[in-house]
Design a protein around this motif. Structure first.
Motif, PDB file in Angstrom:
ATOM      1  N   ARG A  11      15.998   3.018  12.233  1.00 16.29           N
ATOM      2  CA  ARG A  11      16.979   2.754  13.250  1.00 16.29           C
ATOM      3  C   ARG A  11      18.095   2.257  12.516  1.00 16.29           C
ATOM      4  N   LEU A  12      19.327   2.723  12.885  1.00 12.25           N
ATOM      5  CA  LEU A  12      20.524   2.180  12.250  1.00 12.25           C
ATOM      6  C   LEU A  12      21.399   1.865  13.541  1.00 12.25           C
ATOM      7  N   LYS A  13      22.203   0.561  13.214  1.00  9.28           N
ATOM      8  CA  LYS A  13      23.222   0.212  14.382  1.00  9.28           C
ATOM      9  C   LYS A  13      24.470  -0.294  13.422  1.00  9.28           C
ATOM     10  N   SER A  14      25.412   0.215  13.772  1.00 10.52           N
ATOM     11  CA  SER A  14      26.737   0.160  12.931  1.00 10.52           C
ATOM     12  C   SER A  14      27.933  -0.439  13.813  1.00 10.52           C
ATOM     13  N   TYR A  15      28.705  -1.229  12.972  1.00 13.82           N
ATOM     14  CA  TYR A  15      29.846  -1.803  13.632  1.00 13.82           C
ATOM     15  C   TYR A  15      30.989  -1.227  12.924  1.00 13.82           C
ATOM     16  N   VAL A  16      32.024  -0.813  13.454  1.00 10.29           N
ATOM     17  CA  VAL A  16      33.077   0.067  12.896  1.00 10.29           C
ATOM     18  C   VAL A  16      34.367  -0.555  13.611  1.00 10.29           C
ATOM     19  N   ASP A  17      35.486  -0.823  12.479  1.00  6.09           N
ATOM     20  CA  ASP A  17      36.608  -1.464  13.096  1.00  6.09           C
ATOM     21  C   ASP A  17      37.496  -0.231  13.527  1.00  6.09           C
ATOM     22  N   LYS A  18      38.890  -0.815  14.013  1.00  7.51           N
ATOM     23  CA  LYS A  18      39.893   0.050  14.520  1.00  7.51           C
ATOM     24  C   LYS A  18      40.356   1.154  13.488  1.00  7.51           C
ATOM     25  N   ALA A  73      19.849  -2.382   9.912  1.00  4.59           N
ATOM     26  CA  ALA A  73      19.013  -1.218   9.660  1.00  4.59           C
ATOM     27  C   ALA A  73      17.494  -1.801   9.545  1.00  4.59           C
ATOM     28  N   ASN A  74      16.719  -1.031  10.416  1.00  3.59           N
ATOM     29  CA  ASN A  74      15.346  -1.258  10.439  1.00  3.59           C
ATOM     30  C   ASN A  74      14.568  -0.108  10.239  1.00  3.59           C
ATOM     31  N   VAL A  75      13.976  -0.274   9.016  1.00  6.36           N
ATOM     32  CA  VAL A  75      12.974   1.113   8.395  1.00  6.36           C
ATOM     33  C   VAL A  75      11.666   0.839   8.525  1.00  6.36           C
ATOM     34  N   ARG A  76      11.073   1.599   9.219  1.00  3.69           N
ATOM     35  CA  ARG A  76       9.476   1.595   9.398  1.00  3.69           C
ATOM     36  C   ARG A  76       8.789   2.799   8.602  1.00  3.69           C
ATOM     37  N   SER A 122       3.135   1.457  -1.218  1.00  7.00           N
ATOM     38  CA  SER A 122       4.036   1.346   0.106  1.00  7.00           C
ATOM     39  C   SER A 122       4.973   0.115  -0.052  1.00  7.00           C
ATOM     40  N   ASN A 123       4.759  -0.744  -0.933  1.00  3.65           N
ATOM     41  CA  ASN A 123       5.754  -2.026  -0.939  1.00  3.65           C
ATOM     42  C   ASN A 123       6.810  -1.439  -1.630  1.00  3.65           C
ATOM     43  N   ILE A 124       6.431  -0.659  -2.803  1.00  3.85           N
ATOM     44  CA  ILE A 124       7.829  -0.280  -3.638  1.00  3.85           C
ATOM     45  C   ILE A 124       8.561   0.799  -2.949  1.00  3.85           C
ATOM     46  N   VAL A 125       7.866   1.838  -2.185  1.00  2.18           N
ATOM     47  CA  VAL A 125       8.493   2.585  -1.747  1.00  2.18           C
ATOM     48  C   VAL A 125       9.486   2.319  -0.212  1.00  2.18           C
ATOM     49  N   LEU A 126       8.989   1.162   0.266  1.00  2.00           N
ATOM     50  CA  LEU A 126       9.573   0.352   1.369  1.00  2.00           C
ATOM     51  C   LEU A 126      11.050  -0.284   0.543  1.00  2.00           C
ATOM     52  N   GLN A 127      10.879  -1.007  -0.407  1.00  2.00           N
ATOM     53  CA  GLN A 127      12.024  -1.519  -1.102  1.00  2.00           C
ATOM     54  C   GLN A 127      13.029  -0.874  -1.257  1.00  2.00           C
ATOM     55  N   ARG A 128      12.586   0.376  -1.843  1.00  2.00           N
ATOM     56  CA  ARG A 128      13.666   1.516  -2.581  1.00  2.00           C
ATOM     57  C   ARG A 128      14.377   2.131  -1.165  1.00  2.00           C
ATOM     58  N   ALA A 129      13.711   2.349  -0.185  1.00  2.00           N
ATOM     59  CA  ALA A 129      14.337   2.539   0.978  1.00  2.00           C
ATOM     60  C   ALA A 129      14.988   1.732   1.516  1.00  2.00           C
ATOM     61  N   LEU A 130      14.849   0.636   1.474  1.00  2.00           N
ATOM     62  CA  LEU A 130      15.917  -0.482   1.966  1.00  2.00           C
ATOM     63  C   LEU A 130      17.079  -0.585   1.327  1.00  2.00           C
ATOM     64  N   PHE A 131      16.885  -0.275   0.023  1.00  2.00           N
ATOM     65  CA  PHE A 131      18.128  -0.389  -0.796  1.00  2.00           C
ATOM     66  C   PHE A 131      18.980   0.664  -0.658  1.00  2.00           C
ATOM     67  N   ALA A 132      18.778   1.523   0.191  1.00  2.00           N
ATOM     68  CA  ALA A 132      19.426   2.726   0.245  1.00  2.00           C
ATOM     69  C   ALA A 132      20.084   3.057   1.587  1.00  2.00           C
ATOM     70  N   VAL A 133      19.846   1.600   2.612  1.00  2.00           N
ATOM     71  CA  VAL A 133      20.344   1.952   3.832  1.00  2.00           C
ATOM     72  C   VAL A 133      21.807   2.127   4.322  1.00  2.00           C
ATOM     73  N   LYS A 160      22.417  -6.164   7.479  1.00  2.00           N
ATOM     74  CA  LYS A 160      20.987  -6.712   7.722  1.00  2.00           C
ATOM     75  C   LYS A 160      19.911  -5.777   7.719  1.00  2.00           C
ATOM     76  N   ALA A 161      19.235  -5.665   6.796  1.00  2.00           N
ATOM     77  CA  ALA A 161      18.165  -4.885   6.555  1.00  2.00           C
ATOM     78  C   ALA A 161      16.693  -5.278   6.586  1.00  2.00           C
ATOM     79  N   LYS A 162      15.825  -4.713   7.395  1.00  2.00           N
ATOM     80  CA  LYS A 162      14.428  -5.258   7.832  1.00  2.00           C
ATOM     81  C   LYS A 162      13.606  -3.840   7.381  1.00  2.00           C
ATOM     82  N   GLY A 163      12.584  -3.955   6.924  1.00  2.00           N
ATOM     83  CA  GLY A 163      11.551  -2.908   6.572  1.00  2.00           C
ATOM     84  C   GLY A 163      10.113  -3.452   6.756  1.00  2.00           C
ATOM     85  N   THR A 164       9.596  -2.284   7.194  1.00  2.00           N
ATOM     86  CA  THR A 164       8.166  -2.818   7.516  1.00  2.00           C
ATOM     87  C   THR A 164       7.141  -1.482   7.067  1.00  2.00           C
ATOM     88  N   ALA A 165       5.902  -1.642   6.207  1.00  2.00           N
ATOM     89  CA  ALA A 165       5.089  -0.809   5.858  1.00  2.00           C
ATOM     90  C   ALA A 165       4.049  -0.915   6.688  1.00  2.00           C
TER      91      ALA A 165
END
Ligand code: MTE
Ligand code: MOS
Length: 706
Positions: free
Chosen positions: A271-278, A287-290, A300-311, A321-326
């Motif tokens: 799930r991605l939520k973005s803020y965009v300026d004018k 970002a919330n990665v599940r 899973s923890n390694i896969v999750l980390q690498r997913a989080l670094f690519a958000v 702000k990134a949060k991830g759960t395996a």
């Protein structure tokens, strides 16, 4: 010898593989061998009440949890995956015991007469259910800047969720392993990516001294991450068996057994939520990665980390702000698969970019370009991009090759069911953060022989990606002797030091660099008549700084980059998608071998397109619905047109001959480019892969779904 390192040579493993002379594990004969077959759980989650065994004929054995001399757990990351199920099973396909003996028919007969009594326990089967119950292996968070600032300065806010499915590795050679017990020593032969991972796991399971366990990689017919973790489980099981029966024991999987019980790519919801300026600058990304980790934590923890670094993909975002759960479910264990979580995040980010651009009513490519990250800018974790980033050049090139601009305009203005989509992406090479320095600590050896040949002694394996050729090329070119005089054999842990696993596209970047250094030392010390050895060790680049607890700093030593364009046409009657063109551009540093890089592109892109389009793998209450190639469909050479490719190149100062990494990058961009092309063809957003004709039909005919 070739002049430029990139000039292609004939792969040194080509002849034996094409002619069929290469011997894979199941081709190798062992004297007095016994065969093993795994009795597997038929329940997704249950207590084992009893196991009733028939009379076991002489010469046949049952091998299970009570035979494990050490800890009944596979050493991977966290100690939770049992070698043989204890009193509870947690997924369909989990190994309970082995039946071992000389005649496969008798083994099957014994198998059919074993009666396991279960008491079912309610299982957890979806990402949403697991989230709700908070059934997780691990959760990570990191942030940069401040979301409040982003929110305050935003002119637009967007939010969307993206879903990806399972993917099966479909290595050509199924998993297989042999255990041999000899005089207090265990030898394991097998198809694998990481001989030292298997060794560590077997040492722990068998409680043996380190030098009493020997692992020999046999010629491996593809791994793609699927032979990173699982062979550790097989190694432990077969070691226990060989130790019990004191004879060689062989365990080779059938294809359906392999699909059913080995690790898969993690299904995801991002799930991605973005803020965009004018000015259309993305100023915040929340970002919330599940990830669906399956029954045991595995990698899973390694896969999750690498997913989080690519958000944030290839975009420069000031506040993150990134949060991830395996999550833990009662399904087949998920593990490493080409890209390690990055493909899931990059799929989400690229579709989100297209979605935002459409909502903002600006050209998606212009929107991407406005937000590209640049040299000197900060990564989501606050590290610094230190080298030149050629994204503009890559985009120009792929656009020109594919005639993107014209086609995009034409296809978007007409209602022809034609579409073109572009993805832009990156991949960090090697272990994250300090991993190479603190965990892997690569050490390798090279040996100059009396006959003036030179041997490379490393634990990294050839699994189709060309390493047996590229490693020798690096050595040959550095020393200045013909490639035929460089020796590289399948690793045997009794002979090679631990230069780390064959994962994370690290072989050229990390190990290749140390081969270059060792080769230079050999050249410097060269004396025609003497025999000598040199050792090189990984040294961490000082400027790469990482806080592993807080996820702050440089998540990777360096990055490779790329862009893909896919053109499609959707059939108005059947909703089938025909791919009309594929164009790709990459920066992988200097290519060590042009043809090998081409092979990685052809393979990676095809695998990525399969992932996005036809590779449907679904679990119903923990049971996989597809377990053969009749129903799990993978692309063949006939499905897609030729893949056009170009390389642009920033030689990497810390890579051998300026090379970076290639292997996983080539997978990352195909799925989003394809999905975007289909979205553009049908004029409706798609948030989930695989995209089947059924999905397209539903989306096109059902306005409510939008
Ligand atoms: N290519 C082939 N032909 N076979 C494979 O098994 N594995 C991929 C990629 N390319 C693979 C492949 C994966 S998952 C990784 S991590 C890298 O190769 C590993 O090899 P490298 O470090 O040499 O890039
Ligand atoms: Mo690759 S998933 O790192 O084996």
């Amino acid at each position: 010898m070739e002049n430029n390192i990139s000039d292609s040579v004939i792969r040194l493993d080509a002849e034996e593989k094409i002619s069929g002379k290469a011997r894979y594990l199941s081709d190798i004969e062992y004297e007095d061998v016994l065969y093993a077959k795994t009795l597997r759980s038929e329940r997704a989650r249950a207590k084992i009440l009893s196991i009733d065994l028939p009379d076991i004929p002489e010469g046949y054995f049952i091998v299970g949890k009570d035979d494990v001399p050490g800890k009944n757990v596979v050493k991977i990351m966290f100690d939770d995956w049992p070698i043989f199920a204890e009193n509870e099973v947690n997924y369909i396909g989990e190994g309970i015991l082995l039946v071992v003996g000389p005649d496969k028919k008798v083994i099957m007969d014994i198998m059919s007469k074993i009666n396991v009594k279960y008491e079912d326990i309610p299982g957890v089967f979806t990402i949403d259910d697991a989230s709700q119950k908070d059934d997780k292996f691990i959760e990570y968070k990191y942030s940069k800047g401040d979301m409040k600032t982003a929110s305050k300065n935003a002119a637009y806010v967007f939010e969307n969720e993206y879903t990806t499915g399972y993917q099966e590795h479909v290595y050509m050679e199924p998993q297989g392993i042999v255990g041999i017990y000899n005089n207090g020593k265990i030898t394991i032969d097998g198809s694998m990516q990481c001989p030292y991972y298997v060794k560590d796991a077997v040492v722990q399971a068998m409680e043996l001294d380190y030098d009493r366990v020997q692992i020999r990689q046999t010629t491996t017919g593809g791994g793609f991450g699927g032979k990173e973790d699982y062979p550790s489980l097989l190694g432990c099981q077969i070691a226990v068996a060989a130790y019990k029966v004191k004879k060689p024991v062989k365990l080779v999987f059938e294809r359906n057994e392999d699909i059913m019980s080995t690790t898969k790519r993690h299904p995801s919801k991002v799930r991605l939520k973005s803020y965009v300026d004018k000015a259309y600058k993305i100023i915040g990304m929340d970002a919330n990665v599940r990830l669906d980790g399956g029954a045991y934590s595995g990698l899973s923890n390694i896969v999750l980390q690498r997913a989080l670094f690519a958000v944030c993909g290839v975009y420069d975002v000031a506040n993150v702000k990134a949060k991830g759960t395996a999550l833990k479910t009662n399904k087949v264990v998920c593990g490493a698969y080409r890209g390690f979580g990055a493909p899931q995040s990059l799929f989400a980010v690229e579709l989100f970019m297209e979605y935002m651009a459409n909502k903002l009513n600006i050209d998606p490519l212009k929107f991407r370009r406005m937000n590209y990250v640049k040299k000197g800018k900060k990564s989501p974790t606050g590290g610094t991009f230190k080298e030149d980033i050629l994204l503009d050049k890559i985009t120009d090139k792929v656009q020109e090759m594919s005639d993107y601009k014209r086609k995009y305009k034409d296809y978007m203005s007409e209602n022809k069911l034609k579409g073109i989509g572009m993805s832009v992406f990156f991949h960090g090479g090697g272990f994250t953060g300090n991993g190479e320095r603190d965990i892997i600590k690569t050490r390798l050896k090279m040996k100059k022989n009396k006959d003036n040949t030179v041997e490379i002694l490393v634990s990294n394996v050839e699994m189709g990606q060309g390493l047996a050729t590229t490693f020798r090329k690096i050595a040959s070119k550095t020393i200045g002797i013909p490639i035929e005089r460089i020796i590289y054999n399948n690793p045997d842990t009794d002979k090679v030091p631990n230069s780390g696993p064959t994962v994370a596209s690290r072989s050229i970047l990390i190990v290749g660099k140390l081969i270059q250094e060792a080769s230079q030392k050999i050249k410097d010390q060269w004396s025609a008549k003497d025999e000598f050895e040199v050792i090189t060790r990984y040294r961490h680049p000082e400027e790469v700084v990482w806080d592993a607890d807080k996820f702050i700093g440089d998540a990777y030593n360096t990055y490779a980059w790329g862009a893909n364009v896919v053109e499609v046409e959707v059939d108005p009657l059947t909703y089938e998608v025909a791919i009309k063109g594929i164009w790709t551009v990459y920066d992988v540093g200097n290519a060590i071998d042009d043809n090998i890089v081409r092979g990685q592109i052809d393979g990676g892109v095809t695998q990525g397109l399969g992932y996005a389009s036809m590779e449907v793998l679904k679990s119903k209450q923990g049971k996989l619905g597809q377990a053969t190639f009749t129903d799990y469909i993978v692309p063949t050479a006939m499905d897609f047109p030729r893949i056009h490719r170009e390389l642009v190149n920033v030689p990497y100062y810390n890579g051998p001959f300026g090379a970076k990494s290639v292997g996983e990058l080539t997978f990352d961009g195909a799925a989003p480019a394809y999905a975007i092309a289909v979205e553009n063809a049908i004029g409706k957003p798609l948030n989930e892969i695989p995209i089947t004709p059924e999905t397209i039909m539903e989306v096109m005919n059902n306005e409510d779904k939008l």
